[in-house]
Design a protein around this motif. Structure first.
Motif, PDB file in Angstrom:
ATOM      1  N   ALA A  12       0.823  -1.208   0.000  1.00 53.43           N
ATOM      2  CA  ALA A  12       0.000   0.000   0.000  1.00 53.43           C
ATOM      3  C   ALA A  12       0.858   1.259   0.000  1.00 53.43           C
ATOM      4  O   ALA A  12       0.341   2.354  -0.191  1.00 53.43           O
ATOM      5  N   LYS A  13       2.177   1.130   0.208  1.00 56.67           N
ATOM      6  CA  LYS A  13       2.997   2.326   0.418  1.00 56.67           C
ATOM      7  C   LYS A  13       4.234   2.355  -0.472  1.00 56.67           C
ATOM      8  O   LYS A  13       4.554   1.394  -1.169  1.00 56.67           O
ATOM      9  N   ALA A  14       4.959   3.481  -0.427  1.00 52.78           N
ATOM     10  CA  ALA A  14       6.083   3.720  -1.335  1.00 52.78           C
ATOM     11  C   ALA A  14       7.293   2.835  -1.006  1.00 52.78           C
ATOM     12  O   ALA A  14       7.453   2.359   0.114  1.00 52.78           O
TER      13      ALA A  14
ATOM     14  N   ASN B 238       3.625   6.044   8.967  1.00 51.92           N
ATOM     15  CA  ASN B 238       2.358   6.492   9.538  1.00 51.92           C
ATOM     16  C   ASN B 238       1.722   7.524   8.630  1.00 51.92           C
ATOM     17  O   ASN B 238       2.411   8.277   7.945  1.00 51.92           O
ATOM     18  N   ASP B 239       0.404   7.526   8.627  1.00 50.90           N
ATOM     19  CA  ASP B 239      -0.337   8.676   8.113  1.00 50.90           C
ATOM     20  C   ASP B 239      -0.872   9.405   9.341  1.00 50.90           C
ATOM     21  O   ASP B 239      -1.147   8.780  10.350  1.00 50.90           O
ATOM     22  N   CYS B 240      -1.001  10.723   9.231  1.00 56.18           N
ATOM     23  CA  CYS B 240      -1.649  11.486  10.296  1.00 56.18           C
ATOM     24  C   CYS B 240      -2.982  11.983   9.746  1.00 56.18           C
ATOM     25  O   CYS B 240      -3.021  12.695   8.736  1.00 56.18           O
TER      26      CYS B 240
ATOM     27  N   GLY C 261      -9.207  13.851   7.125  1.00 55.15           N
ATOM     28  CA  GLY C 261      -8.364  12.807   6.538  1.00 55.15           C
ATOM     29  C   GLY C 261      -6.889  13.137   6.546  1.00 55.15           C
ATOM     30  O   GLY C 261      -6.434  14.032   7.264  1.00 55.15           O
ATOM     31  N   GLU C 262      -6.149  12.425   5.692  1.00 53.98           N
ATOM     32  CA  GLU C 262      -4.685  12.468   5.723  1.00 53.98           C
ATOM     33  C   GLU C 262      -4.132  13.871   5.469  1.00 53.98           C
ATOM     34  O   GLU C 262      -4.333  14.438   4.406  1.00 53.98           O
ATOM     35  N   ILE C 263      -3.398  14.392   6.430  1.00 54.09           N
ATOM     36  CA  ILE C 263      -2.663  15.638   6.201  1.00 54.09           C
ATOM     37  C   ILE C 263      -1.156  15.398   6.139  1.00 54.09           C
ATOM     38  O   ILE C 263      -0.414  16.228   5.628  1.00 54.09           O
TER      39      ILE C 263
HETATM   40 MG    MG Z   1       0.093   9.603   1.585  1.00 54.84          MG
END
Ligand code: MG
Ligand code: 4AD
Length: 434
Positions: A329-331, A347-349, A356-358
């Motif tokens: 799901a990630k880079a 982590n996403d914040c 949502g994601e900032i």
């Molecule tokens: Mg992102």
């Protein structure tokens, strides 16, 4: 005009009782035969100016009738405290000069306009009090960002906009670059930030980033500004502590210094006052369980969509970290999680109130072989990443960083529905003008 000093409207309180000149634009006028009012806006504030027929030369009184919305003017008179006037001051006019007339077909009228019309007229729309409040808060946040990092000994590093193909997965804007083939507009400064962290220790970048994403959502722009700190010797846990301190600092700063602008936007500040450290920490697997319980079809392995993010934050009054997503799901640059190699240390914040994601952040893969394997597995062009792999060949180091999306953060703090209002001239899939 006499030799009275030119004063910005915000500075009028320092000139009470004095003769001054203000310059600005007419927002509206009203007249009752013997007394007339023009409200002037100059970007620092608005001020009522009062014209009294019996006290003015005939030509000044008659000139008043030429004032239309957005006429630019210079007005001289006495600055007087007037508690009932917006801003607390008014000008008792002695002289009026028209600088630039404004025909009566000024596009923005005091009525409801559609969003496309407003965006087509963005160069005028910016003059409204609401747009000014947003711009002021954005600028306050930008200044707070620099202050936060400066106070903590970070070096600001400016990374290139024109790059060989490197960065995130989403779409690239290409442009011809002499004999070098295509150059691509930067999607992130991170990889350069990592090189700079090995050189300077604690750095941050603050620049425009570009994504040719065909998304027409309320949180996507094709050109947005991103702040990307990168810290040598921080692991993922330290990375999150930096993020929560940072976000709480920005919110606190706006609450302290921009209360009038938050009020102009009718922002519920109790929601912002709740933004205190520590933020909530949820493992990715816990987050998936939460959204499934609330009816989402998301399964382990998926990235979390906007709806999932809204379901997660609904239970909390402060931002939420979702940690350690599955690799797929990630880079490619995120460090494999030693406790569960199916996942990465990231982590996403997520901002409260459904924003949502900032922030997206991670500890970076510092193992040469593992990083090479990820780059190869993703089919990325090795020659573009050689210098990045060098950082693991020569003195590899634990490091972590994150990217905060400025427009999403400002939209949340302002309480806006869509990020297009947060930047002076938004760039979106179907908008390149004005
Ligand atoms: Mg992102
Ligand atoms: O999660 P992203 O893609 O992460 C990176 O770019 C990393 N290189 C950051 C890093 O670790 N240094 O993007 C980071 C943030 C997102 O959380 C979001 O706030 C914002 O950038 N963002 C966008 N904002 C507006 N429009 C878009 N199209 C955006 N894409 C990402």
């Amino acid at each position: 005009m006499s030799s009275a000093p030119f004063v910005r409207i915000a500075e009028l309180p320092a000139h009470a009782g004095q003769q001054v000149v203000i310059r600005g634009w007419v927002t509206h006028v009203r007249s009752s035969g013997k007394i007339a009012f023009a409200v002037i806006r100059d970007g620092t504030g608005t001020c009522q100016t009062v014209f009294v027929k019996t006290q003015l030369p005939t030509e000044v009184w008659e000139r008043f009738s030429q004032l239309t919305t957005e006429t630019s003017v210079a007005i001289e008179g006495e600055a007087r405290a007037e508690p009932r006037a917006p801003g607390g001051f008014e000008i008792g006019v002695t002289s009026l000069a028209i600088i630039g007339p404004s025909p009566i077909d000024y596009p923005i009228q005091p009525k409801e306009h559609g969003i496309d019309f407003l965006l087509d007229n963005r160069h005028f729309w910016l003059r409204s009090p609401r747009q000014r409040a947003i711009a002021v808060i954005r600028s306050e946040i930008e200044q707070a960002i620099h202050d936060f990092f400066y106070e903590r000994g970070f070096l600001r590093v400016d990374t290139p906009i024109l790059t060989a193909a490197i960065g995130e997965r989403s779409g690239l804007f290409a442009t011809e670059y002499f004999d070098e083939g295509n150059a691509y507009l930067a999607q992130t400064g991170q990889l350069y930030g990592e090189a700079a962290a090995a050189a300077f220790g604690k750095i941050y970048t603050f620049g425009p980033t570009f994504r040719a994403e065909k998304s027409k959502t309320r949180r996507h722009l094709t050109e947005f500004w991103m702040i990307e700190p990168e810290v040598a010797w921080n692991d993922s846990a330290a990375n999150m502590v930096l993020q929560e301190d940072f976000v709480a600092y920005l919110v606190q700063r706006v609450l302290e210094r921009r209360a009038p602008e938050l009020a102009e936007l009718e922002r519920d500040v109790t929601k912002l006052q709740a933004v205190k450290v520590p933020f909530v920490r949820l493992d990715y697997a816990e987050a998936v369980a939460i959204v499934q319980r609330k009816g989402s079809a998301t399964v382990w392995g998926d990235d979390l969509g906007a709806e999932d993010e809204a379901l997660i934050v609904a239970d909390y009054d402060r931002p939420v970290f979702v940690m350690n997503y599955p690799k797929e799901a990630k880079a490619f640059y995120m460090k494999e999680n030693p406790d569960d190699p199916r996942t990465v240390l990231c982590n996403d914040c997520l901002a409260p109130e459904g924003y949502g994601e900032i922030i997206g952040g991670s500890q970076r893969e510092d193992d040469y072989d593992k990083l090479l394997a990820r780059i190869t597995a993703e089919g990325l062009p090795l020659d573009a990443y050689n210098w990045y792999l060098d950082l693991r060949r020569y003195g590899t180091f634990t490091h972590a960083g994150f990217g905060l999306g400025l427009e999403r953060t400002v939209a949340w703090i302002c309480g806006l529905q869509h990020i297009r209002e947060v930047i002076a001239f938004p760039r979106m899939m179907h908008r390149l003008r004005p």
